[in-house]
Write an enzyme that holds these catalytic residues in place. Sequence first.
Site, mmCIF file in Angstrom:
data_model
loop_
_atom_site.group_PDB
_atom_site.id
_atom_site.type_symbol
_atom_site.label_atom_id
_atom_site.label_comp_id
_atom_site.label_asym_id
_atom_site.label_seq_id
_atom_site.Cartn_x
_atom_site.Cartn_y
_atom_site.Cartn_z
ATOM 1 N N GLY A 46 -13.836 56.066 13.218
ATOM 2 C CA GLY A 46 -14.342 56.418 11.900
ATOM 3 C C GLY A 46 -15.842 56.612 11.927
ATOM 4 O O GLY A 46 -16.551 56.164 11.031
ATOM 5 N N HIS A 47 -16.311 57.304 12.976
ATOM 6 C CA HIS A 47 -17.737 57.572 13.099
ATOM 7 C C HIS A 47 -17.970 58.705 14.106
ATOM 8 O O HIS A 47 -17.048 59.146 14.785
ATOM 9 C CB HIS A 47 -18.502 56.318 13.547
ATOM 10 C CG HIS A 47 -18.121 55.847 14.920
ATOM 11 N ND1 HIS A 47 -17.123 54.920 15.127
ATOM 12 C CD2 HIS A 47 -18.586 56.167 16.147
ATOM 13 C CE1 HIS A 47 -16.998 54.703 16.425
ATOM 14 N NE2 HIS A 47 -17.884 55.449 17.074
ATOM 15 N N ALA A 48 -19.200 59.142 14.167
ATOM 16 C CA ALA A 48 -19.669 60.098 15.175
ATOM 17 C C ALA A 48 -20.959 59.539 15.755
ATOM 18 O O ALA A 48 -21.583 58.652 15.170
ATOM 19 C CB ALA A 48 -19.920 61.469 14.558
#
Length: 130
Positions: A46-48
């Site tokens: 749930g991130h970059a």
Amino acid sequence: MFKLIDIPKIEDRRGNLSVIEHDCIPFDIKRVYYLYDVPSDSYRGGHAHKEQSEFLVALSGSFDVILDDGVEKHTVMLNKPNKGLLIPTKIWRELENFSSGAVCLVLASGAFEEADYIRDYDQFKSFKST
């Protein structure tokens, strides 16, 4: 965007051995961590990352990796310890559908640095459009 990479496998009647060396992935490894005991109805990621690349391997079991470059989404199932998923910078990732006993090994190009993370999807979309 992303790349599935074969990890060399040495087969032997006593069992298989796989080795990840400097020529297998395109970065020096600065951090190693692993995910395990993830409930099947949970998700991780749930991130970059702005600057960091990662290489994911399913050491045991299976899980899905959803990759999003801001335009297209792709789902990759990892379920073999001799295949790894190279995730370059600026790609949103979510991991889900963990099987019982799944272990996800992550090799990262950088040490943990909170400023490198984009944890809000709308901010990720804005970051990609600049």
